[in-house]
Design a protein around this motif. Structure first.
Motif, short mmCIF file in Angstrom:
data_model
loop_
_atom_site.label_atom_id
_atom_site.label_comp_id
_atom_site.label_asym_id
_atom_site.label_seq_id
_atom_site.Cartn_x
_atom_site.Cartn_y
_atom_site.Cartn_z
N UNK A 156 -4.85 22.28 10.88
CA UNK A 156 -4.67 20.65 11.21
C UNK A 156 -5.58 19.94 10.44
N UNK A 157 -5.45 18.76 10.28
CA UNK A 157 -6.13 17.75 9.55
C UNK A 157 -7.42 17.45 10.51
N UNK A 158 -6.79 17.01 11.63
CA UNK A 158 -7.81 16.49 12.57
C UNK A 158 -8.20 17.71 13.52
N UNK A 159 -9.78 18.03 13.44
CA UNK A 159 -10.15 19.17 13.98
C UNK A 159 -11.21 18.54 15.06
N UNK A 160 -11.40 19.13 16.18
CA UNK A 160 -12.50 18.52 16.72
C UNK A 160 -13.73 19.02 16.16
N UNK A 161 -14.83 18.04 16.02
CA UNK A 161 -15.96 18.31 15.22
C UNK A 161 -17.21 18.49 16.36
N UNK A 162 -17.60 19.70 16.19
CA UNK A 162 -18.76 19.86 17.39
C UNK A 162 -20.07 20.41 16.65
N UNK A 163 -20.92 19.60 16.20
CA UNK A 163 -22.13 20.04 15.54
C UNK A 163 -22.87 20.70 16.36
#
Ligand code: ADP
Ligand code: MG
Length: 932
Positions: A804-811
């Motif tokens: 998926x292009x839109x992935x959750x970003x969790x730094x």
């Protein structure tokens, strides 16, 4: 004979040649009369005139100033002489008539505009008519046939009479004519004397000298649509005038119209012809006065017919062949005044006459209009020639061939302005009509120059005869003299006496001898002459055959020319065709290009569709694999669940058993206490101290955080499943590294080994808590001030990568595939990435988020706060109505789905048994339901 026909005997109607000439229209402006003041015509150039509306008319039309210009073939101003006019207008027509072509010349205009002046003229100012006659006679003068050699038949044709008949006719005429005629005596009427001065005489070129000519004139008047013959010899009764008989029109075999029974007078000189014309004029004048008619309302037609026929081969006489006679004619028409009825101030029967006059001019107008329309627009409207006698008479000039010319006469006076305007319009229109040009027609197949040769021969003969006659007159000896000398000499003819009977008989004998010789010589001469004649004739026929040959060659040449023309036309046609084909090819090329482009785009589409299909297939395969995985997963899970339940049941039963055992033991102790008083029950002292007596009667074999009765209630599936899940989720190493308490307890409690191990595993991470009292649940947030949020990113191993292009970003997230206490203790946020198959078959990813809390007991608890649903959709199947995978038809969650999520996250939800797992996730499991 190729030229057996007269040129007039044409194929009907349309002329054979395609060349056409417009009607030649000339304009003549007469000088302004002495009584007229205002001039409304101005000659601008030698082809254009300008009309100015007179002052009175201008005032009538609100002062509108109008100027109109009209152009003609030539415009003749007031200073134009009759001779100049003739030179331009009539001379070509006269030349034509001499060359066997017909001509028509008419004058048109308002009364008083100079029509008669132009056509007839006056002494010293001869008009077109006398000049035309003069030119004709000047041209054909020496070649005129004797009177009555040509004789008109009654069908507009011409016959050639034999010499005897012609002679008889001549004698008859001479006897009838009362006044003896001598060529030197001229009886000239002063009225038509000096029409043409001798210095003005002109002559046509190219007159065929091998033909004989004769001129015939007729003169008719058309009045009130009746035709009258002005040359008819009828005795005019001055007392009781007999109205003249009208004539009718007929069509001859060449489709020319003629006045049936019209007098045709053969004339041999200009004077004679003009005399005849004047006779007709006089008759017309008398009739007009007698019948009270106005001459300006009649049309006068003077017809000059020229008959010509070739001389015979000897050049002596006119060829006695009617077919070789050629007749051409020149019609000179002085039309009636073109003014309208109102202007003539006519009354009663006069009005009718005037109406008719105008009617015939109207018909002329209509005919010209229709002709013009037919020619310009290619229509085939009927031209109403028959509506009036004038137009009917000249029908073949327009339909057949001939040269037509019109002189439009205008008077520049203001009174005539409006009518002149109409005249101008008609004249301009007439110019647009075209008439077939007459073709040249050679007449005879005989050798040219016959007349001259004949003349020369005659001259030579007389000369020779004269020479011969010389000696007779006692002049120098010549051939004749020698001839005479060759005769036997005459004996002396002197008679000696009355008895001399020798001399005379001797003389007689000598003379007889001479006579005999003479006879012989004549015979010889005749013989020689005949021989010579035959030789000449032979030569003539030779010449003729040569000429014929030349003609033949000419014909062939013409044929070749025609062929060439045909081929040219063919080439033209083919060129056109090839151009057309090229154009077609061009179009086809373009069409092909379009189709190729279409094909390319379709191929492209096909490829892309194939690719998509491939993609979908692989997707399907992947899905299948995943489904397989899920199936095995759930199978495994349920198996474990079953096992777990069985175990739980077992445990429970064992607990019950243990309780009963315990009770039994206590009973036994009580029973035995009676016997041994200080006997203590077999209980660990710690427990004995803390657990109240009532409770110690039934202590749980399993150390529970919450001794809530329903915690261990059978059928508490969710908790049990939580436990089992947790068991599955906790890494082995951890479980192994914390075994001692249960072991100790197992040993202490004497539980079966397997069970105690299980329990030990279950509670491996448990921090010892108070076995009594309410469950510990003081949730307190971690401090966020330390440096933002930290996440535990829980992604089970079973998840599939969806690209998926839109992935959750969790730094800074700690990524785990199973939650661990350690990870949770470091973070304050928790997210579980859970995948499941939605009702439409797509994989649905749920991000279940929660906050991590520290439990009072030192463990970690997660409270769910939000569920984010991520879903991939096939754009093709997007139209499909999606069904919620989360809710059933009544909006309630589907148990299966939730069981799965629940079981998955239960591990993460509570790291420690006894935390309020149930309500927590029940509450946070439906974020949507909370929304208003
Ligand atoms: P129409 O025949 O058209 O009625 P006429 O020819 O009879 O007219 O002319 C009327 C008068 O005008 C005559 O007296 C004539 O002499 C004179 N006239 C006409 N045209 C000219 C001219 N071009 N030059 C001199 N006089 C002319
Ligand atoms: Mg007139």
């Amino acid at each position: 004979n190729r030229k057996g026909k007269t040129p007039r005997r044409l194929p009907p109607k349309k002329a054979s040649n395609s060349q056409k000439d417009p009607v030649g229209v000339y304009c003549r402006v007469r000088p302004l009369g002495a009584e007229d003041e205002e001039c409304c015509i101005e000659v601008i150039s030698n082809t254009t005139i300008q009309l100015h509306a007179p002052d009175g008319l201008k005032a009538n039309r609100n002062g509108e100033f109008k100027e109109t210009q009209y152009s003609f073939k030539k415009v003749f101003g007031i200073k134009t002489t009759q001779g100049e006019l003739f030179e331009d207008v009539a001379k070509p027509l006269v030349e034509d008539i001499i060359h066997c072509k017909n001509g028509l010349l008419f004058t048109y205009g308002v009364t008083g505009s100079g029509k008669t002046h132009t056509m007839t003229g006056s002494p010293g100012q001869g008009g077109l008519l006398p000049r035309s006659l003069d030119m004709i006679f000047n041209s054909i003068g020496p070649y005129q046939a004797k009177r009555y050699v040509f004789k008109p038949d009654d069908k507009n044709g011409m016959e050639v009479q034999n010499q005897v008949d012609a002679l008889l006719d001549r004698q008859k005429r001479d006897s009838q004519t009362t006044v003896p005629k001598t060529p030197t005596t001229r009886r000239i009427d002063p009225e038509f004397a000096d029409m043409i001065s001798p210095e003005e005489a002109c002559k046509a070129d190219g007159v065929d000298e091998d033909s004989s000519y004769s001129v015939f004139v007729s003169y008719i008047e058309i009045y009130n649509n009746y035709i009258y013959d002005l040359l008819e010899e009828t005795p005019i009764d001055p007392i009781k005038p007999k109205p003249p008989q009208s004539k009718i029109l007929r069509e001859d075999q060449n489709h020319n119209m003629y006045v049936a029974g019209c007098t045709e007078v053969e004339v041999k000189s200009t004077e004679e012809a003009f005399e005849v014309f004047w006779r007709g004029q006089k008759k017309r004048r008398i009739a007009n006065t007698q019948l009270n008619r106005e001459s300006s309302r009649s049309h006068s037609v003077f017809i000059i017919k020229l008959a010509q026929a070739p001389l015979d081969a000897d050049g002596d006489n006119v060829l006695q062949d009617k077919n070789q006679v050629n007749v051409s004619q020149l019609c000179l028409v002085d039309l009636a005044g073109s003014e309208r009825t109102s202007r003539t101030r006519a009354e009663g029967s006069r009005l009718r006459e005037a109406g008719n006059i105008n009617q015939s001019l109207m018909t002329l107008r209509t005919c010209i209009e229709v002709l013009r329309e037919n020619q310009m627009c290619g229509t085939n409207k009927m031209v109403p020639y028959r509506d009036s006698k004038v137009t009917h008479l000249f029908k073949n000039y327009f339909d057949g061939e001939g040269k037509v010319r019109m002189v439009v006469c205008v008077n520049p006076k203001a009174d005539d302005y409006e009518e002149t305007l109409l005249v101008m319009r008609f004249a301009e229109m007439t110019q647009e009509v075209e008439v077939a040009r007459p073709v040249d027609r050679p007449i005879c197949g005989f050798a040219a120059g016959r007349r001259q040769r004949n003349q020369a021969f005659k001259e030579e003969l007389t000369r020779r005869l004269e020479e011969r006659g010389g000696p007779l007159d006692g002049e120098s000896p010549t051939v004749l003299n020698q001839l005479l000398q060759s005769f036997p000499p005459l004996p002396p003819c002197e008679i000696s006496g009355p008895n001399d009977d020798v001399t005379l008989p001797r003389l007689i004998e000598a003379l007889e001898k001479r006579h005999k010789i003479r006879q012989m010589m004549i015979e010889e001469y005749n013989k020689t002459a005949n021989m010579l004649k035959s030789v000449l004739q032979e030569q003539d026929s030779n010449l003729l055959s040569k000429e014929n040959f030349i003609q033949e060659q000419r014909g062939k040449l013409g044929e070749k020319d025609k062929m060439l023309q045909n081929q040219k036309n063919e080439i033209d046609r083919l060129e056109k065709k090839s151009k057309m084909l090229e154009y077609k090819i061009d179009i086809l090329q373009k069409t092909t290009n379009i189709y190729e482009e279409d094909k390319r785009s379709l191929q492209h589409e096909l490829e892309s569709r194939e690719q998509r299909l491939q993609r979908e297939m692989s997707e399907k395969r992947r899905m299948e694999a995943r489904m397989q995985g899920i199936v095995t997963d759930s199978k495994l899970k349920w198996e474990k669940e079953c096992e777990r339940r069985v175990n739980a049941k077992q445990l429970e039963m064992q607990n019950k058993l243990w309780v009963k055992d315990e009770k039994l033991k206590q009973l036994k102790a009580i029973v035995t206490e009676g016997k041994t008083e200080n006997r203590q029950p077999q209980r660990p002292s710690r427990e004995k101290d803390k657990v109240p007596a009532k409770r110690s009667a039934s202590p749980s074999p399993v150390p529970t955080v919450r001794p809530d009765p329903h915690f261990l209630r059978p059928g508490s599936v969710s908790v049990a499943s939580c436990i089992s899940e947790w068991e599955q989720g906790v890494p082995q190493s951890r479980r192994q590294g914390s075994q001692s308490p249960p072991d100790r307890r197992k040993r202490a409690q004497g539980l079966p080994d397997s069970l105690s191990r299980r329990r030990g595993r279950c509670w491996a991470k448990e921090v010892p808590v108070q076995p009594t009292g309410p469950p510990v649940r003081p949730l307190h947030r971690r401090s966020h001030s330390a440096g933002g949020e930290r996440w535990v990113d829980h992604k089970p191993n079973t998840n599939v990568d969806l690209d998926t292009v839109l992935q959750p970003n969790l730094p800074n997230a700690i990524k785990v595939n199973a939650p661990s206490e350690k990870a949770l203790s470091k973070c304050d946020k928790y997210v579980l990435t859970h995948q499941e198959v939605a009702s439409d078959g797509e994989i649905q990813t749920k991000l279940i988020k929660g906050e991590v809390f520290k439990t009072r007991g030192g463990g970690q608890a997660v409270q769910f706060t939000d569920i984010e649903t991520l879903k991939q959709e096939n754009p093709v199947a997007a139209s499909r109505k999606r069904r919620s995978s989360e809710t059933g038809p009544d909006g309630e969650p589907k148990e299966g789905d939730w069981t799965d999520v629940e079981t998955r996250c239960s591990v993460a939800v509570e790291m420690r048994a006894g935390s309020n797992l149930g309500p927590g996730y029940q509450h946070h499991g439906y974020p949507k339901r909370r929304k208003p």
